[in-house]
Design a protein around this motif. Structure first.
Motif, PDB file in Angstrom:
ATOM      1  N   LEU A  47       0.825  -1.210   0.000  1.00  0.00           N
ATOM      2  CA  LEU A  47       0.000   0.000   0.000  1.00  0.00           C
ATOM      3  C   LEU A  47       0.858   1.258   0.000  1.00  0.00           C
ATOM      4  O   LEU A  47       0.544   2.238  -0.683  1.00  0.00           O
ATOM      5  CB  LEU A  47      -0.931  -0.003   1.213  1.00  0.00           C
ATOM      6  N   GLY A  48       1.954   1.240   0.760  1.00  0.00           N
ATOM      7  CA  GLY A  48       2.845   2.399   0.784  1.00  0.00           C
ATOM      8  C   GLY A  48       3.489   2.659  -0.560  1.00  0.00           C
ATOM      9  O   GLY A  48       3.629   3.822  -0.983  1.00  0.00           O
ATOM     10  N   VAL A  49       3.884   1.590  -1.257  1.00  0.00           N
ATOM     11  CA  VAL A  49       4.489   1.745  -2.590  1.00  0.00           C
ATOM     12  C   VAL A  49       3.468   2.313  -3.571  1.00  0.00           C
ATOM     13  O   VAL A  49       3.778   3.221  -4.365  1.00  0.00           O
ATOM     14  CB  VAL A  49       5.032   0.395  -3.091  1.00  0.00           C
ATOM     15  N   VAL A  50       2.244   1.790  -3.538  1.00  0.00           N
ATOM     16  CA  VAL A  50       1.187   2.287  -4.427  1.00  0.00           C
ATOM     17  C   VAL A  50       0.918   3.761  -4.172  1.00  0.00           C
ATOM     18  O   VAL A  50       0.794   4.566  -5.119  1.00  0.00           O
ATOM     19  CB  VAL A  50      -0.106   1.463  -4.232  1.00  0.00           C
ATOM     20  N   ARG A  51       0.843   4.137  -2.909  1.00  0.00           N
ATOM     21  CA  ARG A  51       0.584   5.538  -2.581  1.00  0.00           C
ATOM     22  C   ARG A  51       1.693   6.441  -3.085  1.00  0.00           C
ATOM     23  O   ARG A  51       1.432   7.481  -3.704  1.00  0.00           O
ATOM     24  CB  ARG A  51       0.431   5.693  -1.072  1.00  0.00           C
ATOM     25  N   LEU A  52       2.956   6.062  -2.836  1.00  0.00           N
ATOM     26  CA  LEU A  52       4.086   6.883  -3.278  1.00  0.00           C
ATOM     27  C   LEU A  52       4.101   7.017  -4.794  1.00  0.00           C
ATOM     28  O   LEU A  52       4.310   8.113  -5.339  1.00  0.00           O
ATOM     29  CB  LEU A  52       5.388   6.275  -2.775  1.00  0.00           C
ATOM     30  N   PHE A  53       3.888   5.920  -5.515  1.00  0.00           N
ATOM     31  CA  PHE A  53       3.884   5.963  -6.976  1.00  0.00           C
ATOM     32  C   PHE A  53       2.794   6.900  -7.489  1.00  0.00           C
ATOM     33  O   PHE A  53       3.036   7.735  -8.377  1.00  0.00           O
ATOM     34  CB  PHE A  53       3.681   4.558  -7.532  1.00  0.00           C
ATOM     35  N   CYS A  54       1.588   6.786  -6.919  1.00  0.00           N
ATOM     36  CA  CYS A  54       0.473   7.597  -7.418  1.00  0.00           C
ATOM     37  C   CYS A  54       0.632   9.068  -7.060  1.00  0.00           C
ATOM     38  O   CYS A  54       0.222   9.947  -7.835  1.00  0.00           O
ATOM     39  CB  CYS A  54      -0.846   7.052  -6.874  1.00  0.00           C
ATOM     40  N   VAL A  55       1.238   9.366  -5.922  1.00  0.00           N
ATOM     41  CA  VAL A  55       1.500  10.770  -5.588  1.00  0.00           C
ATOM     42  C   VAL A  55       2.502  11.362  -6.575  1.00  0.00           C
ATOM     43  O   VAL A  55       2.365  12.518  -7.001  1.00  0.00           O
ATOM     44  CB  VAL A  55       2.004  10.897  -4.140  1.00  0.00           C
ATOM     45  N   CYS A  56       3.510  10.580  -6.950  1.00  0.00           N
ATOM     46  CA  CYS A  56       4.476  11.063  -7.946  1.00  0.00           C
ATOM     47  C   CYS A  56       3.795  11.308  -9.294  1.00  0.00           C
ATOM     48  O   CYS A  56       4.100  12.299  -9.980  1.00  0.00           O
ATOM     49  CB  CYS A  56       5.609  10.050  -8.099  1.00  0.00           C
ATOM     50  N   VAL A  57       2.887  10.422  -9.685  1.00  0.00           N
ATOM     51  CA  VAL A  57       2.125  10.631 -10.922  1.00  0.00           C
ATOM     52  C   VAL A  57       1.303  11.906 -10.821  1.00  0.00           C
ATOM     53  O   VAL A  57       1.246  12.714 -11.762  1.00  0.00           O
ATOM     54  CB  VAL A  57       1.215   9.418 -11.207  1.00  0.00           C
ATOM     55  N   SER A  58       0.653  12.120  -9.682  1.00  0.00           N
ATOM     56  CA  SER A  58      -0.142  13.331  -9.485  1.00  0.00           C
ATOM     57  C   SER A  58       0.707  14.580  -9.621  1.00  0.00           C
ATOM     58  O   SER A  58       0.312  15.555 -10.266  1.00  0.00           O
ATOM     59  CB  SER A  58      -0.813  13.286  -8.107  1.00  0.00           C
ATOM     60  N   ALA A  59       1.902  14.562  -9.018  1.00  0.00           N
ATOM     61  CA  ALA A  59       2.793  15.718  -9.115  1.00  0.00           C
ATOM     62  C   ALA A  59       3.194  15.995 -10.559  1.00  0.00           C
ATOM     63  O   ALA A  59       3.337  17.151 -10.967  1.00  0.00           O
ATOM     64  CB  ALA A  59       4.027  15.486  -8.254  1.00  0.00           C
ATOM     65  N   ALA A  60       3.348  14.919 -11.349  1.00  0.00           N
ATOM     66  CA  ALA A  60       3.792  15.074 -12.736  1.00  0.00           C
ATOM     67  C   ALA A  60       2.700  15.631 -13.641  1.00  0.00           C
ATOM     68  O   ALA A  60       2.991  16.355 -14.596  1.00  0.00           O
ATOM     69  CB  ALA A  60       4.287  13.736 -13.277  1.00  0.00           C
ATOM     70  N   VAL A  61       1.434  15.303 -13.360  1.00  0.00           N
ATOM     71  CA  VAL A  61       0.358  15.670 -14.289  1.00  0.00           C
ATOM     72  C   VAL A  61      -0.544  16.784 -13.755  1.00  0.00           C
ATOM     73  O   VAL A  61      -1.410  17.260 -14.493  1.00  0.00           O
ATOM     74  CB  VAL A  61      -0.521  14.441 -14.622  1.00  0.00           C
ATOM     75  N   LEU A  62      -0.347  17.218 -12.525  1.00  0.00           N
ATOM     76  CA  LEU A  62      -1.297  18.144 -11.905  1.00  0.00           C
ATOM     77  C   LEU A  62      -1.411  19.457 -12.661  1.00  0.00           C
ATOM     78  O   LEU A  62      -2.511  19.986 -12.855  1.00  0.00           O
ATOM     79  CB  LEU A  62      -0.883  18.402 -10.455  1.00  0.00           C
TER      80      LEU A  62
END
Length: 479
Positions: free
Chosen positions: A272-287
């Protein structure tokens, strides 16, 4: 004539080409403005964002609690005491967050950040090497104070230090690094004994102590006051927290044990921690390309549906519920990383007017931590009383309510300066007490009342189609 004066005040502000340090500012004082991006600015923003690791590690540390209960060499910890160790952080934040707003005004946010880093370092050492249970609580309380200070000051400070062109990416920085802090705490708990994992968490604050001394103090320059965005943000934070994000992260091991998942519960928590970190990085890239509002809408809806699905399976006691729990929680955690986690904090920096940004951030922290304390403290009782399935169903309903709030009232802020956003929320016509909608477009600014619209054009209709600010009130004339 009055209408033209009103319209002229709503025109987009030009980019400030001044340096980071205003000529009128004192040395070592950072001033607000739409200044160009440069290396100094990036360095300051990165240091401030990295302090969010300390907040994430406070949440991730709760993964060690099952190991702490199994280790009786120093003292014993009951299930009730586990609830207090998890819940005392939001309980303390309810009190400290209000004081943090006052301290930010008195000693400055940068100095308060430096104090918080030092407190965080001391708290981990106390908790790791304590021979007494009461010192464990004391160290946790000191860490909660540092957590409260950092949570209150991070987003306002990052938003004001960042120019418009990088503000979306910069404001997601604390959430990215906060997710990394959670993953760090969970991973250390999976591989080390609780006291070793706790001692290792003292390394991040130690490494930030000296770099934080180079960050200049910050002074707010803008005027004006508007509490409407504060009320909107309060609704977003309350329903997001009622949606179960804190229990899902902090009681993850207990949830997997309760559901009978075949995988190791500590491994599931790390996933769950890995999924959260990956998705936050995606959010930062596309926001800054996709926008805040679409991501938040999609995350609230999909996350709510994922919790609803697994809640129904658990309630009906279907055979697929064991593995489905992990999959649906991964979907929810991914949605949290994409939108539910970072975007409300981005809105704190963007929608709160400067004169109330410190106070407003403190009020949001107080309200959010009050909600988190209540739901964390009651979570184990809820799953014993009504079952895990019904509990997750109630969380899903709150996420769907959040979706409706965002759909109806939350504006898009992509590409707008802080001054434009303040003007959009604070504008009122002189002939009416009703809130007006300010739509800021390239070459055109219009002030729309619910009874009609007045606009001033600086170009053709075809050239005015690009939107800088889209309000989710009545349909704008920019369409």
């Amino acid at each position: 004539m009055k209408a033209k004066e009103q319209l002229s005040r709503c025109k987009p502000l030009q980019e400030d080409t001044s340096k980071i340090d205003s000529p009128t500012s004192s040395p070592g004082v950072l001033s607000a403005g739409n200044y160009p991006v440069n290396k100094r600015q990036i360095f300051f923003v990165v240091i401030v964002c990295f302090s969010s690791i300390l907040c994430g590690s406070m949440n991730g540390w709760t993964t060690v609690l099952p190991r702490l209960q199994n280790d009786t060499s120093r003292f014993t910890v009951s299930d009730e005491e586990v609830s207090w160790l998890v819940s005392m952080t939001p309980l303390i934040m309810m009190v400290v967050s209000m004081a943090a707003g006052v301290l930010m005004e008195g000693m400055g946010p940068t100095h308060l950040m430096q104090l918080s880093i030092a407190l965080s370092f001391g708290s981990w050492l106390i908790m790791a090497f304590t021979p007494y249970k009461w010192l464990l609580y004391f160290g946790r309380a000191i860490g909660a104070v540092a957590f409260s200070f950092l949570n209150t000051l991070l987003q306002p400070l990052v938003a004001e230090m960042s120019s418009t062109s990088i503000r979306g990416l910069a404001c997601t920085g604390p959430e990215v690094l906060g997710a990394f802090g959670v993953l760090l705490g969970s991973t250390l708990a999976a591989f080390f004994e609780w006291n070793v994992a706790t001692a290792l968490l003292a390394i991040p604050p130690l490494s930030l102590l000296i770099p934080s001394l180079f960050v200049p103090e910050f002074v707010e320059l803008k005027k004006g006051r508007n509490f409407r965005p504060l009320l909107l943000l309060l609704a977003i934070f309350v329903f997001r927290d009622l949606g179960g994000r804190a229990p899902i992260f902090q009681y993850a091991v207990y949830i997997f044990l309760r559901a009978g998942v075949n995988l190791d519960p500590f491994t599931c928590t790390v996933i769950l921690g890995v999924v959260r970190l990956f998705c936050v990085c995606v959010s930062a890239a596309v926001l800054d390309r996709v926008g805040r509002r679409p991501l938040l809408l999609g995350a609230a809806l999909l996350g709510g549906l994922a919790l609803c699905l697994v809640g129904l399976f658990l309630y009906l006691e279907l055979t697929a519920a064991s593995w489905l729990l992990l999959v649906c929680l991964m979907v929810y955690v991914g949605c949290y990383g994409l939108g539910l986690g970072p975007i409300p904090w981005v809105y704190v920096g963007e929608l709160l007017p400067s004169p109330i940004r410190s106070l407003g951030s403190a009020i949001l922290i107080f309200t959010g931590t009050l909600t988190i304390f209540g739901i964390n403290f009651a979570f184990l009782w809820m799953i014993r009383s009504v079952g895990l399935g019904v509990t997750l169903l109630s969380f899903s309903m709150c996420n769907l309510f959040l979706f409706l709030i965002v759909l109806r009232w939350v504006p898009e802020t992509k590409g707008a300066s802080l001054q434009e956003l303040e003007q959009a929320f604070s504008s009122r016509t002189k002939n009416s007490g009703k809130l007006t909608q300010v739509v800021i477009c390239e070459g055109k600014t219009s002030v729309n009342k619910k009874s009609g619209a007045k606009e001033e054009n600086g170009g053709t209709k075809e050239n005015d189609s690009k939107r800088l600010v889209t309000k989710s009130f009545p349909k704008s004339d920019c369409d």
